[in-house]
Motif scaffolding. Structure first.
Motif, PDB file in Angstrom:
ATOM      1  N   PHE A 604      31.651  18.186  35.926  1.00 28.94           N
ATOM      2  CA  PHE A 604      31.189  19.175  36.761  1.00 28.94           C
ATOM      3  C   PHE A 604      29.866  19.982  36.179  1.00 28.94           C
ATOM      4  O   PHE A 604      29.075  20.552  36.935  1.00 28.94           O
ATOM      5  CB  PHE A 604      32.291  20.221  37.150  1.00 28.94           C
ATOM      6  CG  PHE A 604      32.148  21.566  37.633  1.00 28.94           C
ATOM      7  CD1 PHE A 604      31.531  21.449  38.826  1.00 28.94           C
ATOM      8  CD2 PHE A 604      31.843  22.581  37.107  1.00 28.94           C
ATOM      9  CE1 PHE A 604      31.128  22.662  39.601  1.00 28.94           C
ATOM     10  CE2 PHE A 604      31.746  23.743  37.747  1.00 28.94           C
ATOM     11  CZ  PHE A 604      31.128  23.761  39.052  1.00 28.94           C
ATOM     12  N   MET A 605      29.757  20.400  34.882  1.00 29.40           N
ATOM     13  CA  MET A 605      28.970  21.355  34.515  1.00 29.40           C
ATOM     14  C   MET A 605      28.254  20.573  33.010  1.00 29.40           C
ATOM     15  O   MET A 605      29.122  20.233  32.198  1.00 29.40           O
ATOM     16  CB  MET A 605      29.452  22.647  34.356  1.00 29.40           C
ATOM     17  CG  MET A 605      28.366  23.478  33.668  1.00 29.40           C
ATOM     18  SD  MET A 605      29.205  25.278  33.550  1.00 29.40           S
ATOM     19  CE  MET A 605      29.076  25.824  35.272  1.00 29.40           C
ATOM     20  N   THR A 606      27.153  20.609  32.745  1.00 30.86           N
ATOM     21  CA  THR A 606      26.451  20.349  31.490  1.00 30.86           C
ATOM     22  C   THR A 606      26.079  21.473  30.821  1.00 30.86           C
ATOM     23  O   THR A 606      25.362  22.312  31.394  1.00 30.86           O
ATOM     24  CB  THR A 606      25.823  19.265  31.544  1.00 30.86           C
ATOM     25  OG1 THR A 606      24.420  19.571  32.422  1.00 30.86           O
ATOM     26  CG2 THR A 606      26.192  17.906  32.134  1.00 30.86           C
ATOM     27  N   GLY A 607      26.021  21.664  29.418  1.00 28.42           N
ATOM     28  CA  GLY A 607      25.403  22.868  28.625  1.00 28.42           C
ATOM     29  C   GLY A 607      24.084  22.550  28.307  1.00 28.42           C
ATOM     30  O   GLY A 607      23.420  21.459  28.542  1.00 28.42           O
ATOM     31  N   VAL A 608      23.614  23.217  27.083  1.00 32.54           N
ATOM     32  CA  VAL A 608      22.487  23.232  26.438  1.00 32.54           C
ATOM     33  C   VAL A 608      22.567  23.001  25.120  1.00 32.54           C
ATOM     34  O   VAL A 608      23.574  22.909  24.486  1.00 32.54           O
ATOM     35  CB  VAL A 608      21.760  24.835  26.748  1.00 32.54           C
ATOM     36  CG1 VAL A 608      21.589  25.168  27.994  1.00 32.54           C
ATOM     37  CG2 VAL A 608      22.773  25.949  25.811  1.00 32.54           C
ATOM     38  N   PRO A 609      21.575  22.693  24.504  1.00 32.10           N
ATOM     39  CA  PRO A 609      21.627  22.250  23.283  1.00 32.10           C
ATOM     40  C   PRO A 609      22.169  23.059  22.302  1.00 32.10           C
ATOM     41  O   PRO A 609      21.913  24.405  22.059  1.00 32.10           O
ATOM     42  CB  PRO A 609      20.032  22.166  22.680  1.00 32.10           C
ATOM     43  CG  PRO A 609      19.553  21.699  24.087  1.00 32.10           C
ATOM     44  CD  PRO A 609      19.967  22.451  24.833  1.00 32.10           C
ATOM     45  N   ARG A 610      23.228  22.491  21.458  1.00 31.83           N
ATOM     46  CA  ARG A 610      24.065  23.268  20.582  1.00 31.83           C
ATOM     47  C   ARG A 610      24.598  24.582  21.169  1.00 31.83           C
ATOM     48  O   ARG A 610      25.381  25.254  20.319  1.00 31.83           O
ATOM     49  CB  ARG A 610      22.934  23.960  19.430  1.00 31.83           C
ATOM     50  CG  ARG A 610      22.464  22.791  18.537  1.00 31.83           C
ATOM     51  CD  ARG A 610      21.895  23.272  17.217  1.00 31.83           C
ATOM     52  NE  ARG A 610      20.963  22.553  16.478  1.00 31.83           N
ATOM     53  CZ  ARG A 610      21.369  21.215  15.828  1.00 31.83           C
ATOM     54  NH1 ARG A 610      22.761  21.050  15.814  1.00 31.83           N
ATOM     55  NH2 ARG A 610      20.673  20.815  15.331  1.00 31.83           N
ATOM     56  N   GLY A 611      24.848  24.617  22.370  1.00 34.91           N
ATOM     57  CA  GLY A 611      25.783  25.224  23.055  1.00 34.91           C
ATOM     58  C   GLY A 611      27.060  24.753  23.551  1.00 34.91           C
ATOM     59  O   GLY A 611      26.989  23.822  24.143  1.00 34.91           O
ATOM     60  N   GLU A 612      28.129  25.649  23.422  1.00 32.65           N
ATOM     61  CA  GLU A 612      29.185  25.187  23.839  1.00 32.65           C
ATOM     62  C   GLU A 612      29.543  26.044  25.177  1.00 32.65           C
ATOM     63  O   GLU A 612      29.305  27.278  25.461  1.00 32.65           O
ATOM     64  CB  GLU A 612      30.412  25.701  22.889  1.00 32.65           C
ATOM     65  CG  GLU A 612      31.824  25.658  23.171  1.00 32.65           C
ATOM     66  CD  GLU A 612      32.644  26.244  22.050  1.00 32.65           C
ATOM     67  OE1 GLU A 612      32.268  26.547  20.994  1.00 32.65           O
ATOM     68  OE2 GLU A 612      33.816  26.393  22.126  1.00 32.65           O
ATOM     69  N   LEU A 613      30.268  25.259  25.981  1.00 34.29           N
ATOM     70  CA  LEU A 613      30.713  26.057  27.500  1.00 34.29           C
ATOM     71  C   LEU A 613      32.141  26.473  27.078  1.00 34.29           C
ATOM     72  O   LEU A 613      32.914  25.642  26.736  1.00 34.29           O
ATOM     73  CB  LEU A 613      30.516  25.178  28.401  1.00 34.29           C
ATOM     74  CG  LEU A 613      29.167  24.732  28.907  1.00 34.29           C
ATOM     75  CD1 LEU A 613      29.072  23.621  30.002  1.00 34.29           C
ATOM     76  CD2 LEU A 613      28.143  25.808  29.273  1.00 34.29           C
ATOM     77  N   ALA A 614      32.555  27.853  27.197  1.00 39.49           N
ATOM     78  CA  ALA A 614      33.611  28.239  26.771  1.00 39.49           C
ATOM     79  C   ALA A 614      34.328  29.212  27.599  1.00 39.49           C
ATOM     80  O   ALA A 614      33.736  29.766  28.656  1.00 39.49           O
ATOM     81  CB  ALA A 614      33.608  28.780  25.184  1.00 39.49           C
ATOM     82  N   GLY A 615      35.658  29.445  27.545  1.00 40.80           N
ATOM     83  CA  GLY A 615      36.191  30.660  28.210  1.00 40.80           C
ATOM     84  C   GLY A 615      36.168  30.760  29.730  1.00 40.80           C
ATOM     85  O   GLY A 615      36.180  31.609  30.249  1.00 40.80           O
ATOM     86  N   HIS A 616      36.353  29.430  30.355  1.00 41.76           N
ATOM     87  CA  HIS A 616      36.193  29.459  31.554  1.00 41.76           C
ATOM     88  C   HIS A 616      37.174  29.810  32.393  1.00 41.76           C
ATOM     89  O   HIS A 616      38.467  29.493  31.885  1.00 41.76           O
ATOM     90  CB  HIS A 616      35.545  27.751  32.095  1.00 41.76           C
ATOM     91  CG  HIS A 616      36.653  26.726  31.900  1.00 41.76           C
ATOM     92  ND1 HIS A 616      36.822  26.481  30.469  1.00 41.76           N
ATOM     93  CD2 HIS A 616      37.468  25.740  32.498  1.00 41.76           C
ATOM     94  CE1 HIS A 616      37.678  25.560  30.484  1.00 41.76           C
ATOM     95  NE2 HIS A 616      38.050  25.089  31.808  1.00 41.76           N
ATOM     96  N   VAL A 617      37.278  30.599  33.449  1.00 44.80           N
ATOM     97  CA  VAL A 617      38.596  31.268  34.086  1.00 44.80           C
ATOM     98  C   VAL A 617      38.011  31.380  35.830  1.00 44.80           C
ATOM     99  O   VAL A 617      36.750  31.686  35.990  1.00 44.80           O
ATOM    100  CB  VAL A 617      38.880  32.583  33.530  1.00 44.80           C
ATOM    101  CG1 VAL A 617      37.623  33.452  33.842  1.00 44.80           C
ATOM    102  CG2 VAL A 617      40.032  32.986  33.978  1.00 44.80           C
ATOM    103  N   PHE A 618      38.914  31.350  36.498  1.00 41.51           N
ATOM    104  CA  PHE A 618      38.640  31.345  38.007  1.00 41.51           C
ATOM    105  C   PHE A 618      39.134  32.663  38.430  1.00 41.51           C
ATOM    106  O   PHE A 618      39.806  33.441  37.833  1.00 41.51           O
ATOM    107  CB  PHE A 618      39.769  30.333  38.740  1.00 41.51           C
ATOM    108  CG  PHE A 618      39.227  29.004  38.712  1.00 41.51           C
ATOM    109  CD1 PHE A 618      38.095  28.425  39.452  1.00 41.51           C
ATOM    110  CD2 PHE A 618      40.005  28.292  37.765  1.00 41.51           C
ATOM    111  CE1 PHE A 618      37.869  27.125  39.256  1.00 41.51           C
ATOM    112  CE2 PHE A 618      39.705  26.785  37.615  1.00 41.51           C
ATOM    113  CZ  PHE A 618      38.737  26.345  38.341  1.00 41.51           C
ATOM    114  N   THR A 619      38.286  33.081  39.502  1.00 40.27           N
ATOM    115  CA  THR A 619      38.589  34.463  40.351  1.00 40.27           C
ATOM    116  C   THR A 619      40.224  33.812  41.048  1.00 40.27           C
ATOM    117  O   THR A 619      40.437  32.690  41.314  1.00 40.27           O
ATOM    118  CB  THR A 619      37.669  34.629  41.298  1.00 40.27           C
ATOM    119  OG1 THR A 619      37.409  33.486  42.157  1.00 40.27           O
ATOM    120  CG2 THR A 619      36.531  35.650  40.578  1.00 40.27           C
TER     121      THR A 619
END
Ligand code: FEO
Ligand code: CA
Ligand code: CA
Length: 668
Positions: A604-619
């Motif tokens: 669904f989503m891609t991140g950036v160099p050396r960056g982690e996508l984290a802590g995702h939460v819904f409304t």
């Protein structure tokens, strides 16, 4: 749609191969495992046999899911969550989950990308003002005083707390600041000559930010820097230690003879929300902040440095030097409860839920209304825990609920090869813990869990309870030291494969699916299955498995970390470690957990160099997904960062919102 800026002259893949100069979260939590070659896979024969056993059992369970029994599982009489974004039961969901979005290709560009038909915006960045009087961020003129009023570094867990039950357009966003990285914060940083002001800035940049946020027409979000509910919690904020570890021989210090008043929380990774509207935030790799642990009890088991720390905080702040007072380190490594609605609330470190490298805290209720908290210990061969409160949640008495997490029983998971499992109580004074005290169990929890025979896991990360099928999903991120042959480590833990951790080495991690007996979260027994064995389905050596779904056209995925579950029961997975494992940026995936597409993973989503996508939460309406973009360009420093996201000048950890163009539930 993509968002962000082009990188400054790096070929897309170069950053993957470049070795970072200092990557705290790799060196400290994994000893740079991602950068080491994966041991060869000879001796994988047992894997096939184990997996076949598990799959045939899983097929039986799948047949059960198709019928009614699971729908009758635990729906607590008290189980409708009032506040926040993670309902204990779903009113949106259906028995058979579906996903309606298109998978996007992996990439390594310096931009956040999401599936066609979705948009995103940056809500708040490192250095943005949180409290009144906070100055505009000045990279070259940072001060500790300013940092204590600004959004901290390396955002991770997000908790969304509504102002009114079920409200989704406005609320409080509570964001962890897991750790700092001096080389990525200070233009003149020298790791061998750290100065006092830098240390003070780093301490102030830990902890948590709480900001009031609101959604505009069109789906984008912004925060209100003037809200009276905004708060900064740092590595210096006074907190109360509760439970059996408080005021004990292990937690009393010269500066705190009560053993109850601790300064600050550190390395808060992920977390969770309680039904009474408080945050539980998880102190993870707390060991790295302390120095000179020679002879200190637990130093080996928790990995506390026996010499100088890499951060050198001990050079300027005595309490981080354990030769000054060895008990100080015993006051870190807890789940911390915070009331986001009360900026004067003194955070509570709850020792009853154990002291270890807590990844997260997932809260649900038992059939009789007791509070159940799942938490993984994120280290190779460490354990999965479950806490059950002594007393019951009282929907009419919020202040009484604030004491629930101070009293209860802590269990640790044992996974049997036949797909059954049990929660072993860590009860002082009985069985293998006959000579232990309650304070000992609360403080040296890892050793107590070793003693009772828990199952060593492949780095337990996030845990989520599915509101539709009521199963518990557990991310095991990876473990390249898992061996195909039986072996035992210095702490007596079996390091060879077992059926819950069936790959040795396990480069890509996996996800387990756990069902509590009778559907009661307080049950002492459970059954479990493998849901996904991550990796590249096109690479036979990876031995991937996606809940039995045809793998011929599936995406690759490695190192599952944070999890979220939508109202239809779909599992949303954020990764941490794909660049070194698959040469692609860390990403967010979604996968149905039931129906004909169970196991069909989509990116669904891609991140950036050396960056982690984290802590995702819904409304609560599942129309927004908050995501932390943590450590973009980590370890590169500020001269030639591999990422300049989000503004094109230098990398800034930030929280973003993702939403469907024109509105609507994500993934439909
Ligand atoms: Fe902070 Fe286990 O990730
Ligand atoms: Ca994590
Ligand atoms: Ca992580």
């Amino acid at each position: 749609m993509s968002e962000g800026t082009p990188s400054r002259g790096f070929a897309p893949l170069n950053w993957v191969a470049r070795r970072a100069r200092s990557v705290y979260h790799c060196e400290i939590s994994c000893d740079d495992d991602c950068f080491k070659p994966v041991p060869n896979r000879s001796g994988n024969e047992p894997f096939a046999a184990i997996l076949n056993r598990r799959i045939s059992r899983r097929s039986l369970v799948k047949a059960t899911i198709a019928g009614a029994p699971l729908l009758a599982l635990s729906t607590s009489p008290l189980g409708s969550q009032i506040f926040g974004s993670a309902p204990l039961t779903s009113s949106v969901g259906a028995a058979s989950s579906t996903v309606g979005l298109e998978s996007i290709p992996h990439d390594n560009e310096d931009a956040i990308k999401v599936s066609e038909g979705y948009g995103l915006n940056v809500i708040i960045r490192w250095g943005d003002a949180v409290l009144p009087g906070a100055p505009a961020f000045n990279l070259n003129g940072q001060t500790a005083e300013a940092a204590g009023k600004q959004f901290g570094f390396n955002c991770d867990y997000n908790g969304f707390f509504t102002m009114l039950p079920g409200q989704s357009n406005r609320g409080l966003l509570a964001v962890n600041h897991e750790y700092t990285s001096g080389v990525d914060m200070f233009p003149d940083y020298d790791s061998d000559a750290v100065n006092e002001e830098q240390v003070a800035i780093e301490i102030a940049s830990h902890g948590m930010s709480i900001v009031e946020v609101s959604r505009a027409a069109g789906g984008s979000w912004s925060y209100d820097p003037a809200s009276r509910l905004n708060r900064r919690i740092t590595g210096d904020t006074p907190m109360t230690l509760t439970g059996p570890g408080a005021n004990s021989i292990y937690t009393i210090t010269d500066t705190d003879p009560t053993g109850t008043t601790v300064l600050g929380m550190l390395n808060n990774c992920s977390g969770g929300q309680t039904p009474w509207g408080t945050i539980l935030t998880a102190e993870e790799n707390f060991h790295q902040y302390f120095a000179n642990a020679e002879g200190v009890r637990g130093a080996d088991r928790y990995g506390v440095p026996t010499g100088a720390s890499r951060r050198h905080w001990e050079d300027f702040v005595d309490r981080f030097d354990l030769s000054t007072d060895s008990n100080e380190v015993n006051r870190f490594g807890y789940l911390v409860e915070i009331d986001p609605y009360d900026p004067s609330f003194t955070p509570r470190k709850h020792s009853a839920m154990g002291r270890f490298k807590h990844e997260a805290a997932t809260v649900t209720l038992s059939d009789d209304g007791r509070v159940v908290v799942y938490s993984g210990d994120d280290q190779r061969f460490d354990y999965i825990y479950k806490f059950v409160s002594s007393d019951r949640y009282n929907i009419f008495n919020r202040s009484a609920n604030l004491d629930l997490l101070s009293h209860g029983t802590l269990y640790v998971g044992k996974f049997n090869d036949d797909g059954s499992g049990e929660w072993l109580p860590l009860t002082a004074g009985s069985g293998p813990l006959a000579t232990w005290t309650n304070a000992g169990v609360a403080t040296f929890t890892r050793e107590a869990a070793d003693a009772v025979g828990a199952t060593p896991m492949d780095r337990p990360e996030d845990i989520e309870v599915n509101p539709v099928n009521h199963r518990v999903y557990i991310a095991l991120t990876n473990n390249t030291r898992r061996t195909a042959e039986a072996s035992v480590d210095e702490f007596g833990r079996a390091n060879g494969i077992n059926s819950a951790n069936p790959r040795g080495p396990n480069a890509h991690g996996h996800i387990l699916e756990l069902t509590e007996n009778g559907g009661d979260a307080a049950s002492r027994r459970f059954t479990w299955d493998i849901f996904i064995l991550c990796g590249d389905p096109a690479n036979a050596e990876d031995n991937t498995y996606f809940a039995g779904f045809d793998q011929s056209e599936l995406d690759s995925i490695s190192s599952p970390d944070n999890l979220a579950i939508d109202g239809n029961g779909n599992l949303w997975i954020a990764t941490d470690g794909q660049p070194s494992k698959l040469e692609q940026a860390d990403s967010v995936y979604v996968v149905p957990t039931s129906g004909p597409e169970r196991g069909r993973i989509r990116r669904f989503m891609t991140g950036v160099p050396r960056g982690e996508l984290a802590g995702h939460v819904f409304t609560p309406d599942f129309e927004t997904l908050f995501v932390s973009v943590q450590h973009p360009g980590e370890g590169d420093g500020l001269d030639e960062p591999s990422s300049t996201w989000p503004d094109g000048d230098f990398p800034r950890p930030s929280v973003i919102a993702a939403f469907k163009d024109g509105g609507g539930v994500l993934g439909t």
